[in-house]
Design a protein around this motif. Structure first.
Motif, PDB file in Angstrom:
ATOM      1  N   PHE A 299       0.836  -1.205   0.000  1.00 52.96           N
ATOM      2  CA  PHE A 299       0.000   0.000   0.000  1.00 52.96           C
ATOM      3  C   PHE A 299       0.872   1.256   0.000  1.00 52.96           C
ATOM      4  N   ALA A 300       1.866   1.289   0.872  1.00 55.03           N
ATOM      5  CA  ALA A 300       2.739   2.467   0.955  1.00 55.03           C
ATOM      6  C   ALA A 300       3.467   2.699  -0.357  1.00 55.03           C
ATOM      7  N   ALA A 301       3.945   1.613  -0.975  1.00 59.04           N
ATOM      8  CA  ALA A 301       4.647   1.732  -2.253  1.00 59.04           C
ATOM      9  C   ALA A 301       3.718   2.288  -3.331  1.00 59.04           C
ATOM     10  N   MET A 302       2.483   1.814  -3.327  1.00 60.67           N
ATOM     11  CA  MET A 302       1.512   2.294  -4.315  1.00 60.67           C
ATOM     12  C   MET A 302       1.246   3.784  -4.135  1.00 60.67           C
ATOM     13  N   LEU A 303       1.123   4.223  -2.888  1.00 62.79           N
ATOM     14  CA  LEU A 303       0.835   5.627  -2.631  1.00 62.79           C
ATOM     15  C   LEU A 303       2.026   6.511  -2.994  1.00 62.79           C
ATOM     16  N   GLU A 304       3.237   6.091  -2.668  1.00 65.12           N
ATOM     17  CA  GLU A 304       4.408   6.885  -3.047  1.00 65.12           C
ATOM     18  C   GLU A 304       4.561   6.934  -4.562  1.00 65.12           C
ATOM     19  N   HIS A 305       4.314   5.810  -5.215  1.00 67.80           N
ATOM     20  CA  HIS A 305       4.396   5.770  -6.677  1.00 67.80           C
ATOM     21  C   HIS A 305       3.380   6.736  -7.301  1.00 67.80           C
ATOM     22  N   THR A 306       2.168   6.777  -6.749  1.00 64.88           N
ATOM     23  CA  THR A 306       1.147   7.712  -7.216  1.00 64.88           C
ATOM     24  C   THR A 306       1.615   9.150  -7.042  1.00 64.88           C
ATOM     25  N   ASP A 307       2.174   9.441  -5.879  1.00 63.00           N
ATOM     26  CA  ASP A 307       2.657  10.793  -5.609  1.00 63.00           C
ATOM     27  C   ASP A 307       3.732  11.202  -6.611  1.00 63.00           C
ATOM     28  N   ALA A 308       4.609  10.266  -6.973  1.00 61.13           N
ATOM     29  CA  ALA A 308       5.678  10.579  -7.923  1.00 61.13           C
ATOM     30  C   ALA A 308       5.100  10.988  -9.276  1.00 61.13           C
ATOM     31  N   HIS A 309       4.005  10.357  -9.673  1.00 66.54           N
ATOM     32  CA  HIS A 309       3.419  10.707 -10.970  1.00 66.54           C
ATOM     33  C   HIS A 309       2.574  11.971 -10.885  1.00 66.54           C
ATOM     34  N   LEU A 310       1.982  12.243  -9.739  1.00 67.78           N
ATOM     35  CA  LEU A 310       1.356  13.548  -9.561  1.00 67.78           C
ATOM     36  C   LEU A 310       2.406  14.654  -9.648  1.00 67.78           C
ATOM     37  N   ALA A 311       3.609  14.375  -9.155  1.00 67.53           N
ATOM     38  CA  ALA A 311       4.701  15.348  -9.274  1.00 67.53           C
ATOM     39  C   ALA A 311       5.014  15.630 -10.741  1.00 67.53           C
ATOM     40  N   ARG A 312       4.943  14.605 -11.579  1.00 65.03           N
ATOM     41  CA  ARG A 312       5.162  14.820 -13.024  1.00 65.03           C
ATOM     42  C   ARG A 312       4.106  15.753 -13.598  1.00 65.03           C
ATOM     43  N   LEU A 313       2.855  15.558 -13.183  1.00 63.23           N
ATOM     44  CA  LEU A 313       1.776  16.410 -13.679  1.00 63.23           C
ATOM     45  C   LEU A 313       1.981  17.858 -13.241  1.00 63.23           C
ATOM     46  N   LEU A 314       2.337  18.057 -11.976  1.00 57.94           N
ATOM     47  CA  LEU A 314       2.561  19.413 -11.482  1.00 57.94           C
ATOM     48  C   LEU A 314       3.744  20.067 -12.185  1.00 57.94           C
ATOM     49  N   ALA A 315       4.792  19.292 -12.433  1.00 53.95           N
ATOM     50  CA  ALA A 315       5.959  19.830 -13.136  1.00 53.95           C
ATOM     51  C   ALA A 315       5.585  20.255 -14.554  1.00 53.95           C
ATOM     52  N   HIS A 316       4.681  19.506 -15.175  1.00 51.33           N
ATOM     53  CA  HIS A 316       4.245  19.871 -16.524  1.00 51.33           C
ATOM     54  C   HIS A 316       3.489  21.202 -16.506  1.00 51.33           C
TER      55      HIS A 316
END
Length: 740
Positions: A299-316
């Motif tokens: 679960f923790a890995a899934m949530l951190e992985h999600t956060d990393a891709h939200l970071a990509r969206l914000l960076a865009h």
């Protein structure tokens, strides 16, 4: 009103062009991010140790709400979020998997409640939806629709995601706009649904800003994380190895202390006692701890992985220069899930069928947890830790089910960070966005008189941290659990399924002084409790809550189908060119006799899958391999296999599997070629309500595989003319009302 003139020629005519709708000057781009089953205490900025730096960054430059509430389940929350109305009132009492035959229980959002996408599109916005939908009736999600409850039918211009309530993150059943789609890569090539959804979000925004830079958009991004199955790439799983060996008691205490330090919970907030059935970590055996820790790691890995891709969206957004003018609303749809059970669960279909996965079975799959071969969900102890400092879970109307994280970030208008403690509910999100955009829900939409908006704009809280809440009352109900909040007080009743509602005990909490609902004042203030109970009944009547119904969704989904539902049929003729039939539309083979006849043409050496339904959790598949006919029934991970004794000769053949029910959830499977038994009778156990999450397909076993006994996909190399499925007239008790 036109100002042009049409003459006989263009020389004596005056042209005129209609003006498209335009939002008010300065209306922002809007991104609504919906997390799934992420409890109040699961994000870093709400006290968790899980790494969520992108989400934490939104909070650090925006507002965190600590008294924000949702419904206890996903479809109802999404219905309320999209419409600004209470979920029973719009027809979504439970999930969109069944229409129970009552106004508040249709499993669809009434067209008398326009969605925010419908209204904003008419205001001049472009509207995009990505990810989980789960507000269309499941028996209306096949290629024949109807499409009026799909995303494009409810106001979105584009859609890419999954229509069901659950998705394998490595093998999703994808829909693009109004048609089925295949994942662009395989898990072996690095595919994960979250990354795919964010890629699409970036593509939609890039298209939009390249062509219409001055036009705002609404992007609804409903992620699969952190709903089970908890799945993440291996590199993220490795980051959390050993991080939860201390157990849920220690982690929950740490989160509680951090919440107090962050000001997320008021000083003096108590840590709720363990929920019923949650054992102290020290009492678990060594193997039980291993499994429980591994499930939480995923679960923790899934949530951190999600956060990393939200970071990509914000960076865009930063890169293209629109971040400052983008309003971002991030929330979870309900509290952390209790659906993993006391020990945790490596097969989610077992839970829905009312079965328990044994510790031995969980432990045997230890190294598969978090990967594509396992649909895992953590045990109750970790779910309560996810809801720190609260009691109970998703599905319940205590705080653990309905108090959720909410972050609002809008750099152009919200400067700095802050915590907001006003009581608000998910029905308040749409009114807030409409307030910011400068429009209102129409009184009539597409010729239909509209329900009034039940929510209240939260915009007044942006600049005034201490402003009194503008909400007075909010009711809650799910599976017979009931609650009502009124002017700082909360009355709540936990309901045991199958018991009388009159026997439920109501509790009373003064939430202004008791954040975590630990001090029951029912005996001390019976006057307040009596008034709130009466108010609950009044609100329930007002918003179409009745009749109360405590049956689980799988039971209702197996029982109730609309008059036009394909599931009322007993005879199916399927053609190989068809797209995948989703699980909510596939033939209802559960706990009854049926037969499958595949009409095929075989050459020498032809082999492959004829028909498959389901996934790694459960399903069945009929296939040819090594010159013989084979059938496998995957019952919640227990695999029953039978093979024909003789070779299947080339030519035009009818390859059959005949299942004869011999008792409740059991029977005999027999194989036949051209009507002649070919050996291999197989006694097996069958599903009660659900066989698997994924749907039915001919000629291959695509996506999450039913069987491991052949290569991925295993496409049939012969020719399938058609496949016939015949269901027995005898409908087992409990589902017969579907076919009246």
């Amino acid at each position: 009103m036109t100002t042009g003139h049409v003459g006989r020629t263009y020389q004596d005519s005056t042209p005129w062009w209609p003006q498209p709708p335009r939002p008010r000057e300065g209306a922002p781009d809007v991104i609504v991010v919906v997390l799934d089953d992420v409890g109040f205490g699961s994000l870093g900025c709400y006290g968790s140790e899980i790494a969520t730096p992108a989400i934490d960054g939104l909070a650090a430059n925006g507002l965190r709400y600590t008294n924000f509430h949702v419904t206890p389940l996903c479809s109802p929350t999404r219905a309320s979020l999209l419409t600004g109305r209470n979920h029973h009132a719009v027809g979504m009492s439970l999930l969109s998997n069944a229409d129970s035959g009552f106004p508040g229980k249709r499993g669809a959002i009434t067209h008398r409640a326009a969605t925010i996408a419908e209204v904003l599109r008419d205001t001049g916005y472009n509207t995009y939806a990505l990810g989980k939908w789960h507000v269309a009736p499941m028996d209306q999600t096949s290629a024949i629709g109807p499409y009026d409850q799909w995303p494009l039918g409810r106001g979105f211009d584009r859609y890419y995601g999954f229509l069901e309530g659950i998705s394998d993150q490595f093998h999703p059943e994808l829909v693009q706009d109004n048609h089925r789609a295949e994942p662009p890569k395989t898990p072996e090539e690095g595919y994960h649904l979250t990354e795919d959804l964010v890629d699409r979000a970036i593509a939609y925004i890039s298209d939009h800003k390249s062509v219409g830079p001055g036009k705002p958009y609404l992007l609804y991004l409903a992620l699969g994380a952190g709903h089970a199955p908890h799945q993440a790439p291996e590199e993220y799983l490795r980051r959390y190895r050993g991080r939860y060996d201390e157990g849920w008691d220690v982690i929950r205490q740490r989160r509680h202390a951090r919440q107090l330090d962050l000001g997320i919970t008021p000083p003096g907030t108590a840590l709720a006692p363990r929920n019923d059935g949650v054992r102290p970590w020290a009492e678990l055996s060594g193997e039980e701890r291993e499994v429980a820790a591994r499930l939480q790691e995923s679960f923790a890995a899934m949530l951190e992985h999600t956060d990393a891709h939200l970071a990509r969206l914000l960076a865009h957004l930063e890169r293209i220069g629109t971040r400052q003018d983008t309003l971002i609303v991030l929330l979870s749809d309900n509290g952390a899930s209790q659906e993993g059970g006391a020990l945790g669960n490596t097969n989610s279909i077992a839970y829905e069928n009312g079965d328990v996965v044994s510790h031995a079975d969980n432990y045997a799959r230890l190294d598969e947890i978090g990967g594509p071969r396992c649909h895992g969900n953590y045990p109750w102890g970790w779910a309560q830790a996810g809801n720190t400092p609260l009691k109970r879970y998703k599905q319940n109307t205590h705080a653990g089910g309905v108090r959720a994280p909410l972050i609002v970030n809008w750099p152009r208008q919200i400067a700095g960070s802050g915590v907001r403690a006003q009581f608000h509910h998910v029905i308040d999100v749409t009114p807030t966005i409409l307030d910011i955009v400068g429009t209102e829900m129409p009184a009539t939409y597409r010729g239909l008189a509209q329900l009034p908006v039940h929510g209240t704009s939260m915009r007044y809280t942006f600049a005034h941290a201490k402003a009194p809440t503008r909400r007075a009352t909010q009711y809650f109900e799910m599976y017979g659990h009931r609650a009502i909040w009124h002017e700082g007080w909360k009355a709540v009743a936990y309901h045991e399924r199958g018991t009388s509602y009159d026997d439920d005990r109501w509790e009373l909490y003064h939430l202004d002084d008791d954040f975590s609902e630990c001090h029951d004042l029912a005996a001390e203030r019976p006057d307040v409790l009596h008034e709130l109970i009466g108010r609950w009944w009044s609100e329930a009547d007002r918003y179409d809550v009745f009749p109360l119904d405590d049956r689980n969704f799988a039971e209702r989904a197996a029982k109730y189908h609309s008059a036009a539902s394909p599931r009322r049929r007993r005879s199916f003729v399927l053609f190989p060119e068809m797209s995948r039939i989703p699980g909510g539309v596939a033939p209802l083979i559960y706990d009854r006799s049926y037969r499958v006849d595949a009409h095929v043409r075989l050459g020498d050496g032809d082999e492959g899958v004829l028909i498959s339904q389901g996934d790694v959790n459960g399903g069945h598949v009929l296939y040819v391999a090594g010159g013989r006919l084979h059938y496998e029934y995957n019952h919640q991970g227990t695999r029953y296999r039978v093979s024909g004794e003789g070779p299947v000769p080339p030519g035009d053949r009818v390859l059959s599997m005949i299942f004869t029910r011999t008792g409740p959830c059991q029977g005999i499977a027999t194989l036949a070629v051209d009507g002649r038994p070919t050996g291999g009778k197989l006694p097996l156990t069958t599903a009660r309500y659900l066989i698997g999450w994924q749907g039915l397909v001919l000629g291959r076993d695509a996506l999450s595989p039913v069987s491991w006994d052949y290569p991925r996909g295993f496409p049939f190399t012969g020719t399938i003319d058609r496949v016939l499925i015949e269901l027995d007239d005898a409908i087992p008790e409990g589902v017969h009302e579907s076919f009246d």
